[in-house]
Design an enzyme around this catalytic site. Structure first.
Site, short mmCIF file in Angstrom:
data_model
loop_
_atom_site.label_atom_id
_atom_site.label_comp_id
_atom_site.label_asym_id
_atom_site.label_seq_id
_atom_site.Cartn_x
_atom_site.Cartn_y
_atom_site.Cartn_z
N ALA A 187 43.65 40.85 37.80
CA ALA A 187 43.72 41.37 39.15
C ALA A 187 42.61 42.39 39.32
O ALA A 187 41.96 42.79 38.35
CB ALA A 187 45.09 42.01 39.42
N HIS A 238 50.24 48.15 37.69
CA HIS A 238 48.94 48.56 37.15
C HIS A 238 47.92 48.72 38.27
O HIS A 238 47.23 49.75 38.37
CB HIS A 238 48.47 47.51 36.14
CG HIS A 238 47.11 47.73 35.56
ND1 HIS A 238 46.91 48.05 34.24
CD2 HIS A 238 45.87 47.65 36.11
CE1 HIS A 238 45.62 48.18 34.01
NE2 HIS A 238 44.96 47.92 35.14
N GLU A 239 47.82 47.70 39.13
CA GLU A 239 46.83 47.78 40.21
C GLU A 239 47.19 48.87 41.21
O GLU A 239 46.31 49.53 41.77
CB GLU A 239 46.72 46.42 40.92
CG GLU A 239 46.32 45.27 40.00
CD GLU A 239 45.09 45.56 39.16
OE1 GLU A 239 44.13 46.16 39.67
OE2 GLU A 239 45.10 45.21 37.96
#
Length: 847
Positions: A257, A290-291
């Site tokens: 991502a 996470h993103e």
């Protein structure tokens, strides 16, 4: 284009300040090119000179402060700018090429329905292939985007749209200041799902052919998104600052991502078209978290240069796992991190290419790309978890909040963050940073015990060691777990006690006594790093090692099991434990495993070790024993559950029984609850292809039934795996010489090519790798070329002859940095396999 150096970036940042970008893209001019016009407003030191980057097919116009510049001044993707005024306006207009590499403006035609989809990937230094810009992370500026597209298309970008499109003309509101590598858009007949949470507009996007699959999972994805947003707001006390939160799932995406503010982009493998395990859903949730962490670490506050990559990835990795475990249903995310992600970090940190988490200097952007590895992600996250255990959570969070306040929408360095954490905690972090962030390699910790005649501890010590190449001992705060079995063998193994122990690197050469255990009854299993709070390899004391096979099946704590499995797998990799011993442990413990990620990763890592570390005469028997253990788990796993699916995949991947595989493919003797859907059919076909148990026409027929991007990739992988000389040659030419193929198709051919069962057939291609890969590495973009060099490496040709051939390749002085690193690291893995084979020799696989 030459890679931008740190010195050039520093000089340019001292010369100019970018105030805004206006980018106009026309996507209606054809199937191979688009027109890009970027207008940049910037301030500069009067009279100074600099350069702007652009990577065009044709440079149409360059205009600086109402003066047209000669397009012929474009040199190696840079346009010199001289005689700058205090305030400047620069316009760069060019015809640009669509890509098939997953970078730049990627163009994809969906095999399912023939529709065309575009997406922009500006990372790491690919923004100039989309628009003219000053491409470095510390020249942030607001971006206003305008896009002309076919009227039936949907377009989304970092900013929110300003009203509905008119005749295919889209306009987006200016963003907050962005680094150029965050600029993105998607364009095509995308399917969209919209929602809202706490005043933040939410959106999901995918190709139309995957709409039903996205719709089925949209609520789960939105739920995770909402939960993570709420938790980050609570932790940071800073609201998400970039307007809407879109998430686009894209074909042929290189990364997992990318954290583009306002429009996060993911590979569309995260939209599940077949039955998946809960660990795959957890991985998707962790990736979303996470993103989202990047919206603060990376986007709100951006590193000044790539040597502070850890400020992005280590923090996002740590916070992604933490927030997933704290805010979503995936409460065992740290178990997954321990057995999957940390294994990646440990492997990377022991290779010749190891580097500090926070290196002193990254010379250029090309070198920065090489550092997106298990060290910057998993090791960095582990180090942060250790820091939190040492500082305490509240001082840690207080330091982060101060950091955000001081550098909001700007740039920061390691020193800036350490200063904020030191002030919040009242501790000097310079020593911690010196050993944990600025020194590479990994420590090993092991318990040493003396037990008296009454079965009580007379002495317990934890010994920390370091490799001779990097003799650095570190402060560790660890858990030391004491586990006991019941009176009978079928009772659970439970934790009696966990002690917190601080390992002082300056005490007695790394030997730390644990006086609190003196006189206590000896545990059946003494587990260093219980809780997995530090970053270190674990070795058992002899008594615990001998007891582990009997105790592991009954060990009730899943994280303790993960730490134990990791210790054994790592010992095999270090040639300190035979592969046959690992297989014996699998036979005893794997059929009792209930945590799906442990099942999956033990299967995956064990098969890789069997295929490379076991002597060739032992490999078939060891693989058969692994397959049998998976089959036993398959027979007893709950119907329709994740463990059942994971066991089936493991049994298929390890099986050499063509009749059994073909029976499953024909849906004969399928265990109740197991769904033989598209993905499982492809896995069966792939294994049959490796074994020579399937004809090419069957692969073609399956590809005809599965007219999807995933189906195309699976078909390429299967074709490369068939043990046919002509097919191998076609696959090799695709890998090394066909630039028309997309990134994911080339990778699929490389994944299928080398098989341990086909050593004789593929032996000539070891020389071919040496001869062909240098040119192949220059054929494609660095990201794709580096990945292909890794995957296409002859990993199963474990011999001294292979070692000598590769030494000759490394003697060349014209290798790309990515190819050199791929080969150096792969040779290190080859050396480890050779050491293991010498240490344990043949017949280790017999009972």
């Amino acid at each position: 284009m030459p890679s931008l150096t740190r010195a050039e970036a520093t000089e340019r940042a001292a010369t100019i300040t970018v105030e805004s970008y206006t980018i106009d893209l026309d996507l209606t001019v054809g199937a191979t090119e688009f027109v890009s016009t970027s207008t940049i407003e910037f301030r500069a030191t009067p009279g100074a000179a600099t350069f702007v980057e652009v990577a065009p097919v044709t440079l149409l116009r360059v205009r600086l402060n109402d003066v047209d510049l000669d397009p012929a001044t474009l040199d190696d993707k840079r346009i010199p700018l001289t005689g700058l005024a205090g305030r400047n306006t620069l316009t760069v207009e060019a015809r640009m090429a669509y890509s098939n590499s997953g970078q730049g403006l990627h163009r994809f035609v969906d095999p399912a329905d023939g529709e065309t989809y575009l997406y922009a990937m500006s990372f790491l230094d690919d923004a100039p292939s989309i628009f003219g810009c000053f491409d470095q992370p510390d020249l942030k500026a607001p971006v206003r985007l305008r896009v002309t597209a076919p009227p039936q298309w949907t377009v989304a970008a970092n900013g929110q749209p300003v009203g509905p499109p008119v005749d295919g003309r889209w306009e987006f509101a200016p963003t907050q200041p962005l680094a150029t590598y965050f600029v993105t858009l998607i364009a095509g007949p995308y399917h969209a799902v919209h929602a809202e949470h706490d005043g933040v507009p939410l959106a999901l996007y995918c190709r139309r052919s995957m709409a039903a699959h996205l719709d089925a999972d949209a609520e789960e994805i939105f739920t995770v998104t909402r939960q993570c947003l709420d938790r980050f707001h609570e932790l940071f006390e800073v609201r998400y600052p970039f307007g809407g939160y879109g998430q686009a799932f894209l074909p042929e995406f290189n990364a997992g991502a990318m954290e583009n503010p306002g429009l996060v982009t993911f590979r569309d493998d995260y939209i599940f078209r077949s039955v998946v395990t809960d660990s795959q859903r957890e991985t998707r949730a962790t990736t979303i978290a996470h993103e989202m962490a990047h919206m603060w670490f990376g986007d709100l506050v951006t590193m000044r240069w790539w040597d502070d990559l850890w400020l992005n990835e280590s923090f996002a990795e740590y916070l992604g796992v933490r927030v997933t475990a704290e805010a979503t249903r995936f409460t065992d995310a740290w178990t997954t991190f321990g057995i999957v992600r940390k294994a990646w970090g440990y492997a990377a940190d022991q290779r010749p290419s190891t580097h500090p988490v926070a290196p002193e200097e990254v010379a250029d952007a090309a070198q920065a790309l090489l550092n997106f590895d298990g060290i910057s992600y998993a090791k960095g996250a582990s180090v942060l978890r250790q820091l939190v255990a040492w500082l305490g959570d509240e001082p840690f969070l207080a330091g982060l909040r101060a950091h955000f306040a001081a550098h909001r929408f700007g740039n920061a360095t390691l020193a800036d963050l350490l200063d904020a954490l030191a002030k919040a905690s009242g501790r000097d972090l310079s020593g911690w940073a010196a050993t944990w962030l600025q020194q590479p390699q990994v420590n090993t910790i092991q318990a040493e015990v003396i037990v008296d005649e009454a079965g009580r501890y007379r002495e317990v010590a934890v010994v920390q060691t370091a490799p001779d190449s990097h003799p650095v001992l570190r402060p560790h705060r660890i858990g030391l777990g004491l586990f006991d079995a019941g009176a009978t063998g079928d009772q659970p193994v439970v934790r009696r006690r966990r002690l917190e122990v601080d390992l002082d690197p300056d005490t007695d050469g790394g030997r730390t006594l644990v006086p609190a255990l003196v006189g206590e009854p000896a545990a059946d299993l003494l587990l260093p790093n219980d809780g997995d709070f530090t970053y270190a390899k674990v070795r058992f004391d002899p008594g615990s090692a001998a007891a582990l096979p009997a105790l592991l099946p009954g060990l009730t704590d899943p994280l303790a099991r993960a730490v134990s499995w990791s210790a054994v797998l790592d010992a095999v990799r270090d040639a300190q434990h035979p592969v046959a011993g690992l297989v014996a442990l699998i036979e005893q413990a794997l059929p009792a495993e209930t945590v799906v990620v442990v099942v999956e990763d033990v299967q995956r890592l064990s098969l890789a070790l069997i295929d490379r570390y076991a002597h060739p005469v032992d490999r078939p028997a060891l693989q058969a024993r692994l397959a049998a253990a998976c089959a036993r788990l398959l027979a007893t796993a709950p119907s329709g559950g994740s463990v059942q699916l994971a066991a089936a995949r493991g049994a298929i991947t390890a099986s050499a029984d063509v009749d059994w595989l073909r029976g499953l493919l024909a849906r004969r003797h399928v265990p109740a609850g197991l769904v033989v859907d598209a993905e499982l059919r492809w896995l069966l076909l792939y294994r049959l292809a490796v074994l020579g148990g399937v004809e090419s026409v069957e692969i073609d027929d399956e590809a005809g039934r599965d007219r999807s991007a995933a189906g195309e990739q699976w078909a390429a992988r299967c074709r490369a795996a068939v043990p046919d000389p002509a097919g191998k040659e076609r696959a090799w030419q695709a890998i090394v010489g066909d630039a028309s193929l997309s990134n994911r198709i080339v990778e699929a051919y490389a994944q299928g090519f080398w098989q341990p069962e086909q050593a004789e057939l593929t032996a000539p291609y070891v020389d071919r790798y040496v001869a062909d890969m240098p040119a192949a590495a220059r054929l494609r973009s660095a990201w794709v070329a580096d990945r292909v060099a890794q995957v296409a490496f002859p990993q199963y040709a474990v011999s001294e002859a292979t070692r000598q051939l590769l030494a000759g390749l490394l003697a060349h002085d014209d290798l790309t940095p990515g190819l050199r690193r791929a080969v150096v690291d792969a040779v290190d893995d080859l050396d480890r396999a050779l050491v293991a084979r010498r240490a344990y020799g043949p017949t280790e696989g017999t009972r």
